[in-house]
Design a protein around this motif. Structure first.
Motif, PDB file in Angstrom:
ATOM      1  N   LEU A  21       0.838  -1.202   0.000  1.00 18.58           N
ATOM      2  CA  LEU A  21       0.000   0.000   0.000  1.00 18.58           C
ATOM      3  C   LEU A  21       0.874   1.253   0.000  1.00 18.58           C
ATOM      4  O   LEU A  21       0.626   2.198  -0.742  1.00 18.58           O
ATOM      5  CB  LEU A  21      -0.939   0.009   1.214  1.00 18.58           C
ATOM      6  CG  LEU A  21      -2.133  -0.952   1.174  1.00 18.58           C
ATOM      7  CD1 LEU A  21      -2.984  -0.797   2.425  1.00 18.58           C
ATOM      8  CD2 LEU A  21      -3.003  -0.698  -0.052  1.00 18.58           C
TER       9      LEU A  21
ATOM     10  N   PHE B  94       2.420   1.607  -3.421  1.00 21.00           N
ATOM     11  CA  PHE B  94       1.484   2.131  -4.415  1.00 21.00           C
ATOM     12  C   PHE B  94       1.311   3.643  -4.216  1.00 21.00           C
ATOM     13  O   PHE B  94       1.264   4.412  -5.173  1.00 21.00           O
ATOM     14  CB  PHE B  94       0.146   1.392  -4.287  1.00 21.00           C
ATOM     15  CG  PHE B  94      -0.807   1.660  -5.408  1.00 21.00           C
ATOM     16  CD1 PHE B  94      -0.420   1.480  -6.730  1.00 21.00           C
ATOM     17  CD2 PHE B  94      -2.087   2.094  -5.146  1.00 21.00           C
ATOM     18  CE1 PHE B  94      -1.307   1.746  -7.770  1.00 21.00           C
ATOM     19  CE2 PHE B  94      -2.981   2.349  -6.184  1.00 21.00           C
ATOM     20  CZ  PHE B  94      -2.586   2.175  -7.487  1.00 21.00           C
ATOM     21  N   LEU B  95       1.252   4.032  -2.941  1.00 14.60           N
ATOM     22  CA  LEU B  95       1.133   5.468  -2.626  1.00 14.60           C
ATOM     23  C   LEU B  95       2.363   6.221  -3.153  1.00 14.60           C
ATOM     24  O   LEU B  95       2.232   7.301  -3.744  1.00 14.60           O
ATOM     25  CB  LEU B  95       1.012   5.657  -1.103  1.00 14.60           C
ATOM     26  CG  LEU B  95       0.978   7.090  -0.590  1.00 14.60           C
ATOM     27  CD1 LEU B  95      -0.259   7.820  -1.090  1.00 14.60           C
ATOM     28  CD2 LEU B  95       0.994   7.125   0.940  1.00 14.60           C
TER      29      LEU B  95
ATOM     30  N   LEU C  97       2.203   6.473  -6.999  1.00 16.95           N
ATOM     31  CA  LEU C  97       1.236   7.469  -7.465  1.00 16.95           C
ATOM     32  C   LEU C  97       1.725   8.892  -7.205  1.00 16.95           C
ATOM     33  O   LEU C  97       1.520   9.788  -8.009  1.00 16.95           O
ATOM     34  CB  LEU C  97      -0.114   7.272  -6.759  1.00 16.95           C
ATOM     35  CG  LEU C  97      -0.920   6.033  -7.131  1.00 16.95           C
ATOM     36  CD1 LEU C  97      -2.188   5.966  -6.304  1.00 16.95           C
ATOM     37  CD2 LEU C  97      -1.271   6.045  -8.609  1.00 16.95           C
TER      38      LEU C  97
ATOM     39  N   THR D 207       3.879  10.263 -10.973  1.00 18.02           N
ATOM     40  CA  THR D 207       2.873  10.826 -11.876  1.00 18.02           C
ATOM     41  C   THR D 207       2.988  12.349 -11.903  1.00 18.02           C
ATOM     42  O   THR D 207       3.848  12.922 -11.252  1.00 18.02           O
ATOM     43  CB  THR D 207       1.450  10.443 -11.411  1.00 18.02           C
ATOM     44  OG1 THR D 207       1.228  11.053 -10.139  1.00 18.02           O
ATOM     45  CG2 THR D 207       1.276   8.948 -11.294  1.00 18.02           C
ATOM     46  N   ASN D 208       2.087  12.970 -12.634  1.00 24.52           N
ATOM     47  CA  ASN D 208       2.111  14.443 -12.729  1.00 24.52           C
ATOM     48  C   ASN D 208       1.331  15.110 -11.610  1.00 24.52           C
ATOM     49  O   ASN D 208       1.039  16.295 -11.681  1.00 24.52           O
ATOM     50  CB  ASN D 208       1.525  14.889 -14.076  1.00 24.52           C
ATOM     51  CG  ASN D 208       2.500  14.641 -15.195  1.00 24.52           C
ATOM     52  OD1 ASN D 208       3.701  14.558 -14.971  1.00 24.52           O
ATOM     53  ND2 ASN D 208       1.989  14.499 -16.391  1.00 24.52           N
ATOM     54  N   LEU D 209       0.988  14.330 -10.587  1.00 22.90           N
ATOM     55  CA  LEU D 209       0.199  14.876  -9.473  1.00 22.90           C
ATOM     56  C   LEU D 209       0.900  16.074  -8.857  1.00 22.90           C
ATOM     57  O   LEU D 209       0.295  17.089  -8.546  1.00 22.90           O
ATOM     58  CB  LEU D 209       0.014  13.769  -8.431  1.00 22.90           C
ATOM     59  CG  LEU D 209      -1.066  13.959  -7.397  1.00 22.90           C
ATOM     60  CD1 LEU D 209      -2.426  14.041  -8.064  1.00 22.90           C
ATOM     61  CD2 LEU D 209      -1.041  12.812  -6.406  1.00 22.90           C
TER      62      LEU D 209
ATOM     63  N   VAL E 118      -2.324  13.388   0.038  1.00 24.71           N
ATOM     64  CA  VAL E 118      -1.213  12.437   0.218  1.00 24.71           C
ATOM     65  C   VAL E 118      -0.836  12.363   1.695  1.00 24.71           C
ATOM     66  O   VAL E 118      -0.626  11.277   2.236  1.00 24.71           O
ATOM     67  CB  VAL E 118       0.004  12.855  -0.651  1.00 24.71           C
ATOM     68  CG1 VAL E 118       1.219  12.004  -0.333  1.00 24.71           C
ATOM     69  CG2 VAL E 118      -0.330  12.745  -2.132  1.00 24.71           C
TER      70      VAL E 118
ATOM     71  N   PHE F 239      11.582   0.927 -11.045  1.00 24.76           N
ATOM     72  CA  PHE F 239      12.472   1.739 -11.883  1.00 24.76           C
ATOM     73  C   PHE F 239      13.683   0.913 -12.330  1.00 24.76           C
ATOM     74  O   PHE F 239      14.025   0.870 -13.508  1.00 24.76           O
ATOM     75  CB  PHE F 239      12.926   2.971 -11.089  1.00 24.76           C
ATOM     76  CG  PHE F 239      14.000   3.765 -11.783  1.00 24.76           C
ATOM     77  CD1 PHE F 239      13.678   4.614 -12.831  1.00 24.76           C
ATOM     78  CD2 PHE F 239      15.330   3.645 -11.407  1.00 24.76           C
ATOM     79  CE1 PHE F 239      14.659   5.337 -13.489  1.00 24.76           C
ATOM     80  CE2 PHE F 239      16.320   4.356 -12.058  1.00 24.76           C
ATOM     81  CZ  PHE F 239      15.990   5.208 -13.101  1.00 24.76           C
TER      82      PHE F 239
ATOM     83  N   GLY G 198      13.143  -1.667 -14.801  1.00 21.74           N
ATOM     84  CA  GLY G 198      12.829  -1.110 -16.121  1.00 21.74           C
ATOM     85  C   GLY G 198      11.361  -1.225 -16.485  1.00 21.74           C
ATOM     86  O   GLY G 198      11.002  -1.174 -17.653  1.00 21.74           O
TER      87      GLY G 198
ATOM     88  N   GLU H 188       7.582   2.631 -16.112  1.00 22.49           N
ATOM     89  CA  GLU H 188       6.731   3.314 -17.085  1.00 22.49           C
ATOM     90  C   GLU H 188       5.641   2.383 -17.595  1.00 22.49           C
ATOM     91  O   GLU H 188       4.507   2.801 -17.799  1.00 22.49           O
ATOM     92  CB  GLU H 188       7.579   3.836 -18.263  1.00 22.49           C
ATOM     93  CG  GLU H 188       8.637   4.850 -17.866  1.00 22.49           C
ATOM     94  CD  GLU H 188       8.107   5.978 -16.992  1.00 22.49           C
ATOM     95  OE1 GLU H 188       6.939   6.363 -17.178  1.00 22.49           O
ATOM     96  OE2 GLU H 188       8.844   6.447 -16.116  1.00 22.49           O
TER      97      GLU H 188
ATOM     98  N   THR I 274       1.766   3.005 -17.290  1.00 24.61           N
ATOM     99  CA  THR I 274       0.933   2.999 -18.500  1.00 24.61           C
ATOM    100  C   THR I 274      -0.213   2.010 -18.336  1.00 24.61           C
ATOM    101  O   THR I 274      -1.357   2.305 -18.690  1.00 24.61           O
ATOM    102  CB  THR I 274       1.793   2.616 -19.733  1.00 24.61           C
ATOM    103  OG1 THR I 274       2.935   3.466 -19.745  1.00 24.61           O
ATOM    104  CG2 THR I 274       1.031   2.775 -21.033  1.00 24.61           C
TER     105      THR I 274
ATOM    106  N   LEU J 251      -1.617   1.215 -15.678  1.00 26.78           N
ATOM    107  CA  LEU J 251      -2.582   1.781 -14.729  1.00 26.78           C
ATOM    108  C   LEU J 251      -3.341   2.962 -15.341  1.00 26.78           C
ATOM    109  O   LEU J 251      -4.144   3.615 -14.677  1.00 26.78           O
ATOM    110  CB  LEU J 251      -1.859   2.262 -13.463  1.00 26.78           C
ATOM    111  CG  LEU J 251      -1.324   1.181 -12.518  1.00 26.78           C
ATOM    112  CD1 LEU J 251      -0.398   1.787 -11.486  1.00 26.78           C
ATOM    113  CD2 LEU J 251      -2.484   0.474 -11.833  1.00 26.78           C
ATOM    114  N   GLY J 252      -3.021   3.250 -16.591  1.00 28.69           N
ATOM    115  CA  GLY J 252      -3.691   4.372 -17.269  1.00 28.69           C
ATOM    116  C   GLY J 252      -3.098   5.708 -16.884  1.00 28.69           C
ATOM    117  O   GLY J 252      -3.715   6.759 -17.042  1.00 28.69           O
ATOM    118  N   LEU J 253      -1.878   5.678 -16.321  1.00 32.34           N
ATOM    119  CA  LEU J 253      -1.262   6.940 -15.880  1.00 32.34           C
ATOM    120  C   LEU J 253      -0.124   7.315 -16.815  1.00 32.34           C
ATOM    121  O   LEU J 253       0.716   8.077 -16.546  1.00 32.34           O
ATOM    122  CB  LEU J 253      -0.770   6.790 -14.428  1.00 32.34           C
ATOM    123  CG  LEU J 253      -1.862   6.496 -13.418  1.00 32.34           C
ATOM    124  CD1 LEU J 253      -1.266   6.030 -12.103  1.00 32.34           C
ATOM    125  CD2 LEU J 253      -2.712   7.736 -13.170  1.00 32.34           C
TER     126      LEU J 253
END
Lengths: 222, 408
Positions: free
Chosen positions: B159, B162-163, B166, B170-172, B362, B394, B397, B400, B404, B406-408
């Motif tokens: 968890l 994942f936090l 995100l 991402t661009n958050l 967050v 990362f 590899g 990304e 992707t 995850l639709g992000l």
């Protein structure tokens, strides 16, 4: 508050928070601009484009010039300058899907998207196709293949003709002499290579024509 | 020479300020310093190095007395807080001062051989990094021993991972801005909230200097410094992962050894992130990036960095002990619950300022997640998944591709 209630409450809060953050991240994602919709009105703006590499050229100073094509049918040039390229963790090959976040500029009358740095470029590698699946229908199309060199011969004025084998399939790769003499990695029968180029017909036989030395990669030394 | 010392002293002052104010980081000041620096200014490099080193020392004071962590001190909050509630807050400061000061000395001694082996070692380690991190995470989880605890550890790791993915990938918000709410929530606010809820009071703090067995400290110091050197060259690995590594090597379990070890890792990482500019041409911390912007890699002078680090480290240790003693002496005069509330309010306001509204979401999520380990009776270290999980993806590899997918 009991321990069980604390765990339940923390879990619920965490999960609700994660879902909210996920939704916020989805909303924060820059929308992908269809390449066909790019015009001079976009010059100076930052856009996110995503497409398949249908051509790429390497400059002697280390710059890489990509041509990206997306589902809208548009094609855009993406120059990746050597400074950005050295920061990139991944290489780019033909047919890879590349997402570029960059500024739209005009160079010699043609639109380009220039990424600011390596972080603005995302690469999703596309696996090579099976040699046995390449037919005459692929003529004129770019493909990426991988296999073991079973034969290497010099034809014409210094051109190289490689015969590649993989899982019962076979394909010839034609390397023009000007490429063979300009930075082509050394390779021998038994080596595994990956190559990308255009399928053409020569004397009725299907072959892959290499257009640059950088389109051929030695995967494993035989 | 005199100019360098004056700049280094200015760095010590700035480092003390950034270390003492929760949430304020060296990285908040470096853009201003870069703008002020003349081209290739040796003095400004000395200032940034001294500030970075002093910041590590003094940041243990708010981490101990206010449970307000910075990047690197997050794992020390809980053991230091435990000592504080036992009336031994000053001892926590002493242990971290011993760890930091010894770490500076060992790092200085190791810097020359390290510079020689760092580049080939980096090339060797890098392709296997994700496996190394997976192994560390797996060992950390399996050390919980009972099946129920292992399951909870996996849940907390995934968890928080994942936090982290995100928030950092991402661009958050910019990754730098995301670290503040993530670490403050997981390791700060989640420690403060129970103290506020249970109306905790701070017992009278003992200022007697408990004897420290120096021989017992050698192992955590050496392992900590080596792990810090490792984290100083490898990207995206923080002192906390280094501490886990050092803990595994030395098998040290006591609070004292832990605090000494984490402090050595933290200071060693700070020093070697500067050395890495010279050795591998890459900057591994915000302060090192600033040095890299002032001077190019070939002009970075490792003896200057080591000299300034030793100079600043010596003064910072005295400052840390004096200010720590002062804090411990007057701590019980303040209503602790209100103090915790004030720190919590400061965290929220600072997060809102640095990371915006998304930062608050967050922070709240990270706080809720940070409460889970204590409630499930497992180690808080599993929440380090917040940095480790994105790192694993990362280095494998696939970050990304996962984003992707995850639709992000």
């Amino acid at each position: 508050m009991s321990e069980k209630a604390t765990i339940k409450l923390s879990l619920i809060c965490s999960l609700v928070g994660l879902v909210t953050i996920y939704a916020a991240a989805m909303l924060a994602r820059p929308k992908v601009t269809p390449i066909a919709s790019l015009n001079n009105g976009f010059v100076g703006l930052r856009v996110l484009v995503s497409g398949q590499v249908i051509d790429y050229r390497e400059h002697e100073e280390g710059h890489l010039f990509l041509k990206l094509k997306d589902s809208s049918g548009g094609v855009i040039s993406v120059p990746i300058f050597s400074r950005t390229r050295t920061q990139m963790e991944e290489s780019i090959e033909l047919l890879d899907v590349v997402e570029v976040n960059g500024e739209v500029t005009v160079y010699q009358g043609e639109l380009e998207v220039i990424p600011g740095g390596a972080k603005d470029i995302k690469v999703i590698h596309v696996a090579p196709v099976a040699l046995s699946s390449i037919t005459e229908e692929n003529v004129g199309m770019p493909v990426k293949v991988q296999g073991v060199i079973s034969k290497r011969e010099i034809v014409g004025g210094g051109n190289i003709l490689l015969t590649l084998q993989e899982d019962g399939g076979q394909l010839q790769i034609f390397i023009p002499s000007w490429i063979a003499e300009n930075g082509l990695p050394e390779m021998h029968v038994g080596d595994t290579i990956r190559a990308d180029g255009w399928i053409q017909l020569y004397n009725g036989k299907i072959e892959l024509k290499l257009t640059s030395a950088s389109h051929l990669h030695l995967v494993e030394d035989g | 020479m005199l100019e360098v010392l004056v700049y280094a002293l200015a760095g010590v002052v700035l480092g003390t300020v950034t270390g003492l104010i929760p949430g304020l980081h060296v990285n908040n000041l470096t853009p201003i310093l870069i703008a002020l620096a003349a081209a290739a200014s040796t003095g400004m490099v000395a200032l940034i190095v001294a500030m970075s080193i002093t910041n590590v020392f003094t940041s243990y004071i708010p981490a101990t007395f206010l449970a307000a962590p910075e990047e690197g001190t997050e794992l020390s909050v809980l053991p230091a807080h435990r000592l504080l509630l036992e009336g031994r807050g000053y001892q926590a400061i002493r242990f971290s001062a011993i760890g930091c000061l010894s770490g500076v000395m060992v790092a200085a001694a190791l810097s020359l051989p390290f510079t020689a082996i760092i580049a080939p070692a980096y090339e060797l380690i890098r392709p296997q990094m994700h496996w190394l991190l997976i192994a560390i995470a797996a060992i950390m989880i399996l050390l919980e021993r009972s099946l129920e605890k292992i399951i909870w550890a996996v849940v907390v790791f995934l968890l928080s991972g994942f936090l982290g993915l995100l928030s950092l990938g991402t661009n958050l918000m910019p990754a730098d801005a995301a670290l503040l709410p993530l670490l403050s929530g997981l390791f700060g606010a989640s420690v403060l909230l129970p103290s506020i809820a249970h109306c905790s009071t701070i017992p009278e703090q003992h200022l007697d200097e408990e004897p420290v067995d120096i021989r017992a400290c050698i192992r955590p110091i050496c392992a900590g410094t080596a792990a810090g050197a490792f984290t100083g060259i490898v990207p995206s690995i923080g002192p906390s992962q280094g501490t886990v590594l050092a803990q595994l090597i030395t098998r040290s379990r006591g609070t004292e050894e832990f605090l000494i070890s984490v402090s050595s890792v933290n200071i060693s990482k700070a020093i070697f992130s500067f050395i890495a500019i010279f050795a591998i041409g890459r900057a591994r911390s915000g302060a090192a990036v600033a040095v890299g912007k002032i001077m190019d890699a070939s002009s970075v002078n490792p003896p200057l960095i080591i000299g300034v680090a030793l100079f600043a480290g010596g003064i910072a240790a005295i400052l840390q002990l004096s200010l720590g003693r002062l804090a411990a002496k007057h701590m019980d005069r303040f209503p602790y619950r209100w103090l915790c509330l004030a720190v919590l309010a400061f965290m929220v306001i600072f997060t809102l300022y640095c990371s915006g509204l998304a930062g608050i979401i967050v922070l709240a999520t990270a706080t809720a997640l940070g409460i889970l380990p204590a409630a499930a009776n497992i180690k808080r270290t599993h929440a380090m998944g917040v940095l480790m999980f994105p790192c694993i993806l990362f280095f494998a590899g696939i970050r990304e591709s996962v984003l992707t997918a995850l639709g992000l």
